[in-house]
Motif scaffolding. Structure first.
Motif, PDB file in Angstrom:
ATOM      1  N   PHE A 171       0.821  -1.209   0.000  1.00 63.02           N
ATOM      2  CA  PHE A 171       0.000   0.000   0.000  1.00 63.02           C
ATOM      3  C   PHE A 171       0.858   1.262   0.000  1.00 63.02           C
ATOM      4  N   TYR A 172       1.887   1.267   0.832  1.00 64.87           N
ATOM      5  CA  TYR A 172       2.686   2.491   0.975  1.00 64.87           C
ATOM      6  C   TYR A 172       3.518   2.806  -0.265  1.00 64.87           C
ATOM      7  N   SER A 173       3.590   1.888  -1.198  1.00 64.43           N
ATOM      8  CA  SER A 173       4.293   2.178  -2.450  1.00 64.43           C
ATOM      9  C   SER A 173       3.348   2.646  -3.545  1.00 64.43           C
ATOM     10  N   LEU A 174       2.038   2.518  -3.347  1.00 58.40           N
ATOM     11  CA  LEU A 174       1.078   2.817  -4.416  1.00 58.40           C
ATOM     12  C   LEU A 174       1.157   4.253  -4.935  1.00 58.40           C
ATOM     13  N   PRO A 175       1.134   5.285  -4.080  1.00 58.04           N
ATOM     14  CA  PRO A 175       1.243   6.638  -4.633  1.00 58.04           C
ATOM     15  C   PRO A 175       2.537   6.848  -5.421  1.00 58.04           C
ATOM     16  N   PHE A 176       3.634   6.308  -4.921  1.00 60.97           N
ATOM     17  CA  PHE A 176       4.917   6.425  -5.625  1.00 60.97           C
ATOM     18  C   PHE A 176       4.812   5.784  -7.003  1.00 60.97           C
ATOM     19  N   LEU A 177       4.291   4.568  -7.059  1.00 61.32           N
ATOM     20  CA  LEU A 177       4.179   3.863  -8.330  1.00 61.32           C
ATOM     21  C   LEU A 177       3.259   4.603  -9.298  1.00 61.32           C
ATOM     22  N   LEU A 178       2.164   5.142  -8.792  1.00 57.38           N
ATOM     23  CA  LEU A 178       1.226   5.853  -9.658  1.00 57.38           C
ATOM     24  C   LEU A 178       1.842   7.113 -10.236  1.00 57.38           C
ATOM     25  N   TRP A 179       2.656   7.802  -9.451  1.00 62.00           N
ATOM     26  CA  TRP A 179       3.287   9.026  -9.956  1.00 62.00           C
ATOM     27  C   TRP A 179       4.530   8.735 -10.786  1.00 62.00           C
ATOM     28  N   LYS A 180       4.951   7.490 -10.844  1.00 57.58           N
ATOM     29  CA  LYS A 180       6.004   7.111 -11.785  1.00 57.58           C
ATOM     30  C   LYS A 180       5.439   6.840 -13.173  1.00 57.58           C
ATOM     31  N   THR A 181       4.126   6.746 -13.281  1.00 62.76           N
ATOM     32  CA  THR A 181       3.487   6.601 -14.580  1.00 62.76           C
ATOM     33  C   THR A 181       3.257   7.980 -15.191  1.00 62.76           C
ATOM     34  N   HIS A 182       2.852   7.991 -16.454  1.00 57.84           N
ATOM     35  CA  HIS A 182       2.486   9.239 -17.118  1.00 57.84           C
ATOM     36  C   HIS A 182       0.977   9.438 -17.154  1.00 57.84           C
ATOM     37  N   PHE A 183       0.264   8.712 -16.309  1.00 64.30           N
ATOM     38  CA  PHE A 183      -1.187   8.878 -16.249  1.00 64.30           C
ATOM     39  C   PHE A 183      -1.541  10.284 -15.776  1.00 64.30           C
ATOM     40  N   PRO A 184      -2.634  10.840 -16.250  1.00 63.14           N
ATOM     41  CA  PRO A 184      -3.093  12.122 -15.691  1.00 63.14           C
ATOM     42  C   PRO A 184      -3.468  11.933 -14.218  1.00 63.14           C
ATOM     43  N   THR A 185      -3.344  13.003 -13.466  1.00 59.89           N
ATOM     44  CA  THR A 185      -3.569  12.914 -12.026  1.00 59.89           C
ATOM     45  C   THR A 185      -4.957  12.388 -11.662  1.00 59.89           C
ATOM     46  N   PRO A 186      -6.027  12.807 -12.324  1.00 58.34           N
ATOM     47  CA  PRO A 186      -7.340  12.217 -11.974  1.00 58.34           C
ATOM     48  C   PRO A 186      -7.358  10.701 -12.128  1.00 58.34           C
ATOM     49  N   LEU A 187      -6.705  10.172 -13.164  1.00 55.11           N
ATOM     50  CA  LEU A 187      -6.667   8.724 -13.352  1.00 55.11           C
ATOM     51  C   LEU A 187      -5.847   8.062 -12.238  1.00 55.11           C
ATOM     52  N   ARG A 188      -4.779   8.707 -11.817  1.00 56.07           N
ATOM     53  CA  ARG A 188      -3.994   8.168 -10.700  1.00 56.07           C
ATOM     54  C   ARG A 188      -4.845   8.049  -9.443  1.00 56.07           C
ATOM     55  N   ILE A 189      -5.626   9.069  -9.176  1.00 57.29           N
ATOM     56  CA  ILE A 189      -6.480   9.049  -7.992  1.00 57.29           C
ATOM     57  C   ILE A 189      -7.536   7.955  -8.113  1.00 57.29           C
ATOM     58  N   ILE A 190      -8.100   7.795  -9.302  1.00 52.15           N
ATOM     59  CA  ILE A 190      -9.116   6.757  -9.518  1.00 52.15           C
ATOM     60  C   ILE A 190      -8.520   5.371  -9.298  1.00 52.15           C
ATOM     61  N   LEU A 191      -7.330   5.126  -9.829  1.00 48.67           N
ATOM     62  CA  LEU A 191      -6.678   3.833  -9.645  1.00 48.67           C
ATOM     63  C   LEU A 191      -6.390   3.563  -8.172  1.00 48.67           C
ATOM     64  N   PHE A 192      -5.927   4.583  -7.476  1.00 45.64           N
ATOM     65  CA  PHE A 192      -5.639   4.445  -6.042  1.00 45.64           C
ATOM     66  C   PHE A 192      -6.905   4.083  -5.268  1.00 45.64           C
ATOM     67  N   LEU A 193      -7.971   4.824  -5.520  1.00 49.06           N
ATOM     68  CA  LEU A 193      -9.229   4.558  -4.824  1.00 49.06           C
ATOM     69  C   LEU A 193      -9.819   3.216  -5.234  1.00 49.06           C
ATOM     70  N   GLY A 194      -9.627   2.812  -6.482  1.00 46.83           N
ATOM     71  CA  GLY A 194     -10.117   1.518  -6.925  1.00 46.83           C
ATOM     72  C   GLY A 194      -9.441   0.369  -6.198  1.00 46.83           C
ATOM     73  N   VAL A 195      -8.118   0.457  -6.021  1.00 47.02           N
ATOM     74  CA  VAL A 195      -7.391  -0.578  -5.274  1.00 47.02           C
ATOM     75  C   VAL A 195      -7.877  -0.616  -3.827  1.00 47.02           C
ATOM     76  N   GLU A 196      -8.027   0.549  -3.230  1.00 49.71           N
ATOM     77  CA  GLU A 196      -8.506   0.609  -1.844  1.00 49.71           C
ATOM     78  C   GLU A 196      -9.892   0.003  -1.729  1.00 49.71           C
ATOM     79  N   LEU A 197     -10.757   0.278  -2.694  1.00 49.15           N
ATOM     80  CA  LEU A 197     -12.110  -0.284  -2.681  1.00 49.15           C
ATOM     81  C   LEU A 197     -12.071  -1.805  -2.708  1.00 49.15           C
ATOM     82  N   CYS A 198     -11.251  -2.369  -3.577  1.00 48.80           N
ATOM     83  CA  CYS A 198     -11.175  -3.832  -3.685  1.00 48.80           C
ATOM     84  C   CYS A 198     -10.741  -4.470  -2.370  1.00 48.80           C
ATOM     85  N   TRP A 199      -9.836  -3.809  -1.667  1.00 50.26           N
ATOM     86  CA  TRP A 199      -9.340  -4.374  -0.410  1.00 50.26           C
ATOM     87  C   TRP A 199     -10.334  -4.193   0.737  1.00 50.26           C
ATOM     88  N   ASN A 200     -11.360  -3.407   0.547  1.00 49.24           N
ATOM     89  CA  ASN A 200     -12.352  -3.214   1.599  1.00 49.24           C
ATOM     90  C   ASN A 200     -13.662  -3.948   1.319  1.00 49.24           C
TER      91      ASN A 200
END
Length: 481
Positions: free
Chosen positions: A415-444
């Motif tokens: 989990f603690y590497s997810l923001p780092f990994l997302l910002w290493k991509t060239h995805f737009p920031t809204p997509l990064r946030i969506i991916l982050f929240l999507g992973v969190e949703l699956c784990w809950n």
């Protein structure tokens, strides 16, 4: 004689010219003295007169002073901006500490493995050294010896009671968060506001202070090792890393990346002694069991062939149970894991060294003897903080993507590497946030479903592909040659 005198200025006209020039010079000097204030105003000179050269020197001094003042004024906002992540990180630590205190006070504790941990500790403290006989109500002990030492200390501090143990794990949560924030601030990959994502996981808060899993200690030690390594404290970092492995073996997912970084940064001899230090830690911690029942200890504590229960799988719930527990799936995922690591090593992590084979060739082509081979230091060898953290986090994430089963507490592994990994991509920031929240949703989602596990796998693969297609950072602190 006459012409010569005129040429030397000694004739009547020369004498007159010299006299006139002297009078004119005296008149100008007298005028400048009498009107010094006026001339000073016109020529920007101080009262009493001054030479043009002095005036120019003062003008240059004033210009330099004004330039320095403007530069200092420009640097102040820059310094403030550079410190903003640090200030925000400090705020997050304080705010999350308050949140953890509220969770402990008002959210009911969930009993899962705590009683089993305490039963295993009681058996160890009672003198049992046969790992096959150390069990709890959830099954046999399957962790290395460091786990027993850590939870024996916890039992000593808390008396085996849950509430004081929650407070202890709350402190551990804040220590771990502080270490992770330090990694993020030093690598400067995320914008300052995105650090807040590290505090937003409901599941991770639960893993630490409502479940009290040993994953929490393992990952805190792992992050401490990474902090040491980004400051190039390789030997001490390897000792702490080995300590993390002794609490839970999932930390070995970072091992391939760590080995690659060591070979890039150290001599072969240095790598050998660092690994030797890590091995000594394992031997010392396991000594009571290795002396009494070595086979039982090694087979139980370092069992890599364990089969997890299909019901608890968060990532492969859509796979039929018969296939899920099969050796064929395990072998296929292992091959995929190793292949992906090699591909990333060749095309991403060693890109600037000419790939995997180019790197190995450059390391050893100048060695004229065995002594040179083991002692030669790679050039350049000072790895950047961003490169170290990138290789470690991505290598672990590849293991997560290829893992046959992820249980709910395993979320803390990455989990603690997810923001780092997302910002290493060239995805737009809204997509990064969506991916982050999507992973969190699956784990809950509990219990996990075929749809939630499919979604989680899709999100994992999307992030990994985003990293693959993103530019590779220059790995060294040294300037490019």
């Amino acid at each position: 004689m006459g012409p010569d005198r005129h040429r030397r200025g000694e004739g009547p006209f020369g004498q007159l010219r010299g006299s006139t020039l002297r009078q004119l010079s005296g008149w100008v000097w007298s005028l400048s003295r009498r009107n010094s204030a006026r001339l000073g105003f016109l020529l920007d000179l101080p009262p009493g007169g001054s030479s043009p050269a002095a005036s120019m020197a003062r003008a240059e001094k004033k210009s330099a002073a004004s330039t320095a003042s403007a530069s200092a004024a420009a640097e102040k906002p820059a310094r403030s901006a550079n410190r903003r992540p640090l200030y925000f990180a400090a705020f997050l630590v304080l705010a999350d500490a308050a949140l953890v205190a509220l969770i402990i006070a008002f959210v009911p504790y969930t009993k899962i493995d705590w009683d089993a941990y305490m039963s295993q500790v009681d058996a160890f403290l009672g003198g049992e050294r046969d790992y096959t006989k150390i069990e709890g109500d959830t099954g046999p002990l399957v962790y290395p010896a460091g786990f027993l030492y850590v939870y024996s200390a916890i039992k000593f501090l808390t008396g085996g009671q849950v509430f004081p143990a929650q407070i202890l794990f709350g402190v551990l949560y804040i220590v771990n968060l502080s270490l992770v924030l330090l990694l993020y601030v030093k690598t400067e990959v995320l914008p300052w506001w995105a650090l807040g994502l590290l505090c937003l996981s409901k599941r991770v808060h639960s893993i630490f202070v409502l479940r009290l899993f040993n994953d929490c200690f393992a990952m805190t030690l792992l992050h401490a090792a990474m902090v040491l390594i980004i400051y190039h404290k390789w030997y001490l970092g390897l000792i702490v890393f080995s300590g993390a492995v002794s609490v839970k073996m999932n930390v070995l997912l970072f091992a391939p990346s760590l080995l690659l970084l060591m070979v890039k940064a150290m001599s072969i001899k240095g790598v050998f002694f660092a690994l030797l230090g890590a091995a000594v830690v394992q031997v010392l911690l396991g000594m009571p069991f290795l002396l009494a029942h070595p086979v039982e200890y090694i087979s139980r504590a370092f069992n890599l062939a364990r089969v997890f229960i299909h019901f608890w799988s968060v990532n492969f719930k859509f796979v039929p149970e018969k296939l899920f527990v099969s050796k064929e799936l395990a072998i296929a995922l292992l091959i995929l894991h190793l292949t992906t690591l090699v591909v990333f090593a060749h095309y991403k992590w060693l890109k600037h060294e000419g790939g995997l084979f180019g790197f190995l060739h450059s390391r050893f082509k100048h060695a004229k003897s065995i002594q040179q081979l083991v002692s030669s230091q790679p050039r350049p060898s000072m790895l950047s903080k961003e490169h170290i953290v990138t290789v470690m986090f991505v290598g672990n994430f590849i293991g997560i993507v290829c893992a046959r089963s992820l249980h709910y507490q395993f979320y803390s592994w990455y989990f603690y590497s997810l923001p780092f990994l997302l910002w290493k991509t060239h995805f737009p920031t809204p997509l990064r946030i969506i991916l982050f929240l999507g992973v969190e949703l699956c784990w809950n989602i509990y219990p996990s479903t075929a749809y939630s596990s499919l979604l989680l796998l899709f999100l994992h693969i999307s992030i990994l592909l985003g990293i693959w297609f993103s530019p590779t950072e220059y790995p060294y602190i040294n300037k490019r040659t």
